[in-house]
Design a protein around this motif. Structure first.
Motif, PDB file in Angstrom:
ATOM      1  N   ARG A  47       0.807  -1.216   0.000  1.00 24.92           N
ATOM      2  CA  ARG A  47       0.000   0.000   0.000  1.00 24.92           C
ATOM      3  C   ARG A  47       0.841   1.266   0.000  1.00 24.92           C
ATOM      4  NH1 ARG A  47      -2.942  -3.221   3.526  1.00 24.92           N
ATOM      5  NH2 ARG A  47      -1.890  -2.296   5.306  1.00 24.92           N
ATOM      6  N   SER A  48       2.150   1.141   0.132  1.00 30.18           N
ATOM      7  CA  SER A  48       3.008   2.322   0.177  1.00 30.18           C
ATOM      8  C   SER A  48       3.190   2.911  -1.228  1.00 30.18           C
ATOM      9  CB  SER A  48       4.366   1.958   0.771  1.00 30.18           C
ATOM     10  OG  SER A  48       5.007   1.010  -0.050  1.00 30.18           O
ATOM     11  N   ASP A  49       3.864   4.056  -1.306  1.00 26.63           N
ATOM     12  CA  ASP A  49       4.087   4.747  -2.581  1.00 26.63           C
ATOM     13  C   ASP A  49       4.934   3.902  -3.522  1.00 26.63           C
ATOM     14  OD1 ASP A  49       2.725   6.919  -1.614  1.00 26.63           O
ATOM     15  OD2 ASP A  49       4.530   7.894  -0.836  1.00 26.63           O
ATOM     16  N   GLU A  50       4.818   4.191  -4.828  1.00 22.69           N
ATOM     17  CA  GLU A  50       5.594   3.475  -5.840  1.00 22.69           C
ATOM     18  C   GLU A  50       7.094   3.706  -5.668  1.00 22.69           C
ATOM     19  OE1 GLU A  50       4.793   1.385  -8.306  1.00 22.69           O
ATOM     20  OE2 GLU A  50       2.677   1.381  -7.734  1.00 22.69           O
ATOM     21  N   GLY A  51       7.484   4.870  -5.180  1.00 23.25           N
ATOM     22  CA  GLY A  51       8.892   5.192  -5.033  1.00 23.25           C
ATOM     23  C   GLY A  51       9.524   4.662  -3.757  1.00 23.25           C
ATOM     24  N   TYR A  52       8.733   4.068  -2.881  1.00 22.97           N
ATOM     25  CA  TYR A  52       9.239   3.558  -1.615  1.00 22.97           C
ATOM     26  C   TYR A  52      10.230   2.420  -1.871  1.00 22.97           C
ATOM     27  CZ  TYR A  52       9.131   1.508   3.068  1.00 22.97           C
ATOM     28  OH  TYR A  52       9.474   1.000   4.294  1.00 22.97           O
ATOM     29  N   VAL A  53      11.344   2.442  -1.162  1.00 19.60           N
ATOM     30  CA  VAL A  53      12.418   1.479  -1.393  1.00 19.60           C
ATOM     31  C   VAL A  53      11.945   0.045  -1.163  1.00 19.60           C
ATOM     32  CG1 VAL A  53      14.684   0.739  -0.606  1.00 19.60           C
ATOM     33  CG2 VAL A  53      14.185   3.155  -0.791  1.00 19.60           C
ATOM     34  N   GLY A  54      11.191  -0.184  -0.105  1.00 24.50           N
ATOM     35  CA  GLY A  54      10.714  -1.533   0.184  1.00 24.50           C
ATOM     36  C   GLY A  54       9.821  -2.080  -0.916  1.00 24.50           C
ATOM     37  N   ARG A  55       8.999  -1.225  -1.490  1.00 30.08           N
ATOM     38  CA  ARG A  55       8.100  -1.667  -2.560  1.00 30.08           C
ATOM     39  C   ARG A  55       8.885  -2.007  -3.825  1.00 30.08           C
ATOM     40  NH1 ARG A  55       2.376   0.423  -4.332  1.00 30.08           N
ATOM     41  NH2 ARG A  55       2.016  -1.115  -5.942  1.00 30.08           N
TER      42      ARG A  55
END
Length: 108
Positions: A47-55
């Protein structure tokens, strides 16, 4: 199990199965709690942003080959197995209320 047996005053010599001890104390299986934690973490990352490192790391494929021998279990392999057990898909993570209700293992 050792702690639960001690709390109930039951020894191994009494030959009471772990199933009955867990039922008496209302403690779920550890595997269920671990599955719930993995799926909760996965839903949070999805559910996090597309730019989030984990994603970005969830979708990343590393170049090269793995070492010889039995391969270590990867996080996504464990999550996909857990999702099959629960009966959900990756798209279900977008509905937070449904995802939370489905992955819970019945612990209050």
């Amino acid at each position: 199990m050792k702690m639960l047996r001690f709390a109930l005053g039951v020894t191994r010599m009494d030959k009471i199965r772990n199933y009955y001890i867990r039922g008496t104390t209302h403690v779920p299986w550890f595997g269920d709690k671990a599955r719930e934690a993995r799926l909760r973490c996965f839903g949070h990352i999805r559910r996090s942003d597309e730019g989030y490192v984990g994603r970005r790391m969830l979708d990343m494929d590393l170049p090269g080959r793995r070492k010889r021998g039995r391969p270590k279990r990867r996080f996504m392999e464990a999550v996909k197995g857990d999702m099959q057990v629960v009966g959900v898909t990756e798209e279900d993570t977008e509905d937070r209320a449904y995802w939370r209700r489905v992955i819970r293992c019945g612990d209050p």
